[in-house]
Scaffold this motif. Structure first.
Motif, PDB file in Angstrom:
ATOM      1  N   PRO A 194      40.212  41.150  49.088  1.00 35.14           N
ATOM      2  CA  PRO A 194      39.037  40.876  49.913  1.00 35.14           C
ATOM      3  C   PRO A 194      37.864  41.791  49.636  1.00 35.14           C
ATOM      4  N   SER A 195      38.132  43.013  49.183  1.00 30.65           N
ATOM      5  CA  SER A 195      37.051  43.968  48.923  1.00 30.65           C
ATOM      6  C   SER A 195      36.424  43.782  47.544  1.00 30.65           C
ATOM      7  N   ALA A 196      36.930  42.809  46.791  1.00 25.97           N
ATOM      8  CA  ALA A 196      36.436  42.594  45.439  1.00 25.97           C
ATOM      9  C   ALA A 196      35.053  41.969  45.472  1.00 25.97           C
ATOM     10  N   PRO A 197      34.369  41.929  44.322  1.00 23.96           N
ATOM     11  CA  PRO A 197      33.024  41.334  44.283  1.00 23.96           C
ATOM     12  C   PRO A 197      33.036  39.870  44.681  1.00 23.96           C
ATOM     13  N   GLN A 198      31.842  39.277  44.719  1.00 27.44           N
ATOM     14  CA  GLN A 198      31.713  37.893  45.128  1.00 27.44           C
ATOM     15  C   GLN A 198      32.441  36.976  44.157  1.00 27.44           C
ATOM     16  N   GLU A 199      32.613  35.713  44.607  1.00 26.06           N
ATOM     17  CA  GLU A 199      33.442  34.776  43.852  1.00 26.06           C
ATOM     18  C   GLU A 199      32.922  34.532  42.449  1.00 26.06           C
ATOM     19  N   GLU A 200      31.588  34.506  42.277  1.00 20.57           N
ATOM     20  CA  GLU A 200      31.075  34.219  40.950  1.00 20.57           C
ATOM     21  C   GLU A 200      31.399  35.316  39.939  1.00 20.57           C
ATOM     22  N   THR A 232      34.373  39.972  23.779  1.00 19.24           N
ATOM     23  CA  THR A 232      33.460  38.854  23.570  1.00 19.24           C
ATOM     24  C   THR A 232      33.502  37.890  24.746  1.00 19.24           C
ATOM     25  N   LEU A 233      34.706  37.619  25.266  1.00 24.99           N
ATOM     26  CA  LEU A 233      34.842  36.733  26.416  1.00 24.99           C
ATOM     27  C   LEU A 233      34.129  37.302  27.638  1.00 24.99           C
ATOM     28  N   TRP A 234      34.252  38.609  27.863  1.00 25.34           N
ATOM     29  CA  TRP A 234      33.613  39.225  29.032  1.00 25.34           C
ATOM     30  C   TRP A 234      32.092  39.105  28.947  1.00 25.34           C
ATOM     31  N   THR A 235      31.538  39.431  27.795  1.00 26.02           N
ATOM     32  CA  THR A 235      30.086  39.326  27.617  1.00 26.02           C
ATOM     33  C   THR A 235      29.626  37.881  27.771  1.00 26.02           C
ATOM     34  N   SER A 236      30.366  36.964  27.166  1.00 26.74           N
ATOM     35  CA  SER A 236      29.984  35.551  27.217  1.00 26.74           C
ATOM     36  C   SER A 236      30.052  35.011  28.640  1.00 26.74           C
ATOM     37  N   ALA A 237      31.093  35.410  29.378  1.00 32.66           N
ATOM     38  CA  ALA A 237      31.228  34.942  30.762  1.00 32.66           C
ATOM     39  C   ALA A 237      30.083  35.462  31.631  1.00 32.66           C
ATOM     40  N   ALA A 238      29.711  36.727  31.447  1.00 32.21           N
ATOM     41  CA  ALA A 238      28.591  37.286  32.209  1.00 32.21           C
ATOM     42  C   ALA A 238      27.288  36.588  31.848  1.00 32.21           C
ATOM     43  N   LEU A 240      26.857  33.560  30.488  1.00 33.66           N
ATOM     44  CA  LEU A 240      26.883  32.164  30.905  1.00 33.66           C
ATOM     45  C   LEU A 240      26.630  32.026  32.399  1.00 33.66           C
ATOM     46  N   GLN A 241      27.298  32.852  33.212  1.00 31.99           N
ATOM     47  CA  GLN A 241      27.091  32.773  34.652  1.00 31.99           C
ATOM     48  C   GLN A 241      25.681  33.206  35.045  1.00 31.99           C
ATOM     49  N   GLY A 242      25.128  34.163  34.298  1.00 33.57           N
ATOM     50  CA  GLY A 242      23.746  34.560  34.562  1.00 33.57           C
ATOM     51  C   GLY A 242      22.772  33.427  34.291  1.00 33.57           C
ATOM     52  N   LEU A 243      22.990  32.704  33.188  1.00 33.72           N
ATOM     53  CA  LEU A 243      22.145  31.556  32.860  1.00 33.72           C
ATOM     54  C   LEU A 243      22.274  30.459  33.912  1.00 33.72           C
ATOM     55  N   GLN A 244      23.505  30.240  34.382  1.00 34.62           N
ATOM     56  CA  GLN A 244      23.706  29.217  35.408  1.00 34.62           C
ATOM     57  C   GLN A 244      23.010  29.612  36.710  1.00 34.62           C
ATOM     58  N   LEU A 258      23.144  39.039  34.257  1.00 35.76           N
ATOM     59  CA  LEU A 258      22.488  39.253  32.965  1.00 35.76           C
ATOM     60  C   LEU A 258      22.445  40.731  32.610  1.00 35.76           C
ATOM     61  N   GLN A 259      22.205  41.582  33.595  1.00 32.51           N
ATOM     62  CA  GLN A 259      22.218  43.027  33.343  1.00 32.51           C
ATOM     63  C   GLN A 259      23.614  43.483  32.929  1.00 32.51           C
ATOM     64  N   ALA A 260      24.634  42.883  33.531  1.00 33.86           N
ATOM     65  CA  ALA A 260      26.005  43.211  33.122  1.00 33.86           C
ATOM     66  C   ALA A 260      26.258  42.761  31.688  1.00 33.86           C
TER      67      ALA A 260
END
Length: 618
Positions: A194-200, A232-238, A240-244, A258-260
């Motif tokens: 529950p204390s983790a970051p938001q769902e996205e 590579t997956l971590w950067t791409s996921a960040a 992609l979600q930033g673009l969305q 995007l900063q991440a």
């Protein structure tokens, strides 16, 4: 075939049906340790050869080497999968499959449906070797069954490695939910606390916490490590979600993601794109100076990130910083004129990279390539608007030369172009030449428009204007209103362009002291305009213009009758809303400096005085 790309699509059945048999029988299935050792040596030899070829760097040589490696790995995989699936050879088989897929994905510059299908086929063979059927299971169900039911320690490393590649396939398809579910399984967790970051951000947290199994020294070699693929997956996921988030308008979340992504593992090209996106996000959040800092940083990271230059020029224009805007546009135009190689290349050090995994409409829109003619026009237009007429003339003449070399090669075909219709470019050039007192040149440029529109203008153009449609008056618009039918709209454009060309020629002739020729051109301008018959069904703007014309022609009684009709049908003062005036096109700016248009207040006063003295005021 399309359903196999989606994580919920059904896996392809194996090519041949095999009896299930016992687990012991499947352990005894391999053809012998000799074949297994030979296959492992062939795999390691191919990987070593690829690593040795890295010194050549990106380019055609790397492309050819990658193609040879892919074919060799495919051949090796066919040898292994030509026999029934068996546990002793599964680790090597999954490794060869992983290596083969890396080259196939990188060579195709994207993840294709066949690669996703091959992963599912590999998972089915794992289950078969364990005596379990994997038929009629979706890809997600296959992964769940394999990771929960297959507990052999020697398969942990190759399965996690293949899982990372599956995550890349789903990430490229924007299936973030499927990627998240897979890494919950790989991390053996049901989700975040529950204390983790938001769902996205759950996917980023899962990727960050995912512990990549340590490979033994005796394990078959791979061309790209699981650790590199994880980064590579971590950067791409960040990214992609930033673009969305940027596309959805969720700017704070987009900025954070995007900063991440900017702290992740990626090429200079991707880092420059991330900084550009941060700049655009900051601009939308009302932080122009922060936006400029990130756009400048993007260009510093990758001098070929031309979209950053384009966005910076647009931002300078909004801030009114003309010198900086023109400097950015000049750099952009020079960069566009420099030949570049657009061919896709293979990076010998990183086969799976962020460029292959992030594809969104927002990314395509932000990084659409400008056309040289568009940038040259922006330079000319901005200089003319800023009063830098000499520079504007040079840019316009360069642009006209570009256009006359071949329109099909110089004009962008998409509908979002900054370049207006070609006659308007000619007219703006004529206006600039006229302001620079190059009257003969201005006349020559206008003559080009007159010649080209000669057969495009009807004898009479009757346009009915209806106020119920929003007042489709051409008025002061640079182009006719969209409410006019398309064919009439195009004819009206041609009439406006031709009339404007005669008007510029008339002004140029008058400046040269050629009064007779000037009057001739002005008369031709009027004759062209009089071909248009505007029929207004109560449109206030059209009626007001007609009223002014009648008054100027000394047709006072007709003007008075029209005024009374207009006054009688007018809405109460508190319910009237003044429609915003349309700006005059730039090519008429020099003409309007010498025109004194009577204001509505003066016409109203004159009309009231006339009605009062004539006894018609009611």
């Amino acid at each position: 075939m399309a359903q196999r790309l989606h994580p919920r699509g059904r896996a392809r059945p194996t090519e041949r049906s095999r009896p299930r048999g016992s687990k012991r029988a499947r352990r005894d299935a391999p053809s012998g340790a000799g074949c297994l050792r030979a296959w492992a040596e062939e795999n390691d030899g191919l990987v070593s050869g690829w690593r040795a070829s890295r010194s050549s760097g990106p380019g055609r040589a790397a492309q050819q080497a990658a193609r040879r490696c892919r074919l060799a790995f495919d051949s090796l995989l066919r040898k292994i999968q030509g026999l029934p699936a068996a546990l002793p050879s599964l680790s090597l088989e999954l490794t060869v499959l992983y290596n083969s897929l890396l080259f196939a994905v990188s060579e195709s510059d994207g993840l294709v449906e066949g690669e996703a299908e091959r992963i599912s086929h590999g998972l089915i063979r794992v289950l078969e070797a364990c005596g379990v059927s994997g038929q009629d299971l979706s890809t997600e169900e296959l992964w769940q069954k394999v990771l929960q039911d297959v507990t052999m320690e020697e398969l942990c490393v190759p399965l996690h490695r293949l899982g990372a590649l599956q995550g890349a396939v789903w990430l490229a398809a924007n299936c973030l939910g499927s990627v998240t579910g897979l890494f919950r399984l790989l991390s053996d967790t049901k989700g975040l606390e529950p204390s983790a970051p938001q769902e996205e951000n759950e996917l980023l947290a899962l990727l960050q916490s995912w512990s990549v199994p340590v490979e033994e020294d005796t394990s078959p070699l791979v061309v790209q490590s699981t650790k590199e693929l994880k980064e590579t997956l971590w950067t791409s996921a960040a990214f992609l979600q930033g673009l969305q988030g940027l596309e959805a308008g969720n700017l704070p979340a987009a900025l954070s993601l995007l900063q991440a992504a900017a702290t992740g593992f990626c090429s200079k090209r991707i880092l420059a794109q991330i900084y550009t996106c941060i700049g655009c996000c900051s601009q939308r959040m009302g932080k122009p100076q922060t936006a400029l800092q990130h756009l400048k940083r993007a260009v510093q990271v990758d001098s070929q990130c031309l979209s950053a230059l384009s966005h910076a020029a647009s931002l300078y224009h909004q801030l009114g910083e003309t010198d900086a805007e023109l400097e950015a546009l000049t750099l952009l135009y020079k960069a566009l004129e420099t030949p570049t190689q657009e061919a896709v290349y293979i990076d010998p050090c990183m086969l799976i990279r962020t460029e292959l995994l992030v594809h969104t409409p927002a990314l395509a829109s932000l990084f659409s390539r400008c056309h040289p003619s568009e940038v040259k026009y922006q330079l000319a237009q901005r200089c003319l608007q800023a009063g830098r007429v000499g520079e504007a003339v040079e840019h316009y003449l360069d642009l006209l030369a570009l256009l006359q070399e071949g329109l099909q090669h110089q004009v962008p075909l998409h509908g979002r172009s900054a370049l207006p219709r070609i006659p308007e470019v000619f007219l703006e050039a004529a206006s600039a030449l006229e302001q620079l007192e190059r009257y003969r040149d201005a006349i020559a440029v206008c003559e080009e428009i007159i010649t080209r529109t000669d057969d495009l203008i009807p004898e009479t153009l009757r346009i009915e204007l209806n106020s119920s449609t929003g007042g489709d008056t051409p008025g002061r618009a640079g182009s006719p209103s969209l409410g006019i039918p398309p064919q009439q709209r195009e004819s009206l454009r041609c009439i406006v362009w031709r009339a404007a060309a005669y008007l510029h020629q008339g002004q140029a002739r008058s400046r040269l002291g050629e009064s007779k020729e000037a009057i001739t051109q002005f008369t031709r301008c009027l004759h062209v305009l009089l071909r248009v018959q505007l029929v207004s069904a109560g449109d206030p703007a059209a009626t007001s213009h007609l009223l002014q014309v009648l008054w100027k022609l000394n047709r006072r009684q007709e003007a008075a009758a029209l005024w009374q009709k207009l006054h009688a049908g007018a809405a109460p003062a508190d319910s009237q809303q003044e429609a915003p005036g349309r700006p005059y096109p730039l090519y008429l700016a020099s003409c309007l400096q010498h025109v004194n248009v009577p204001c509505d207040e003066a016409v109203v006063k004159n009309m009231q005085d006339y009605l009062r003295t004539s006894g018609q005021d009611q």
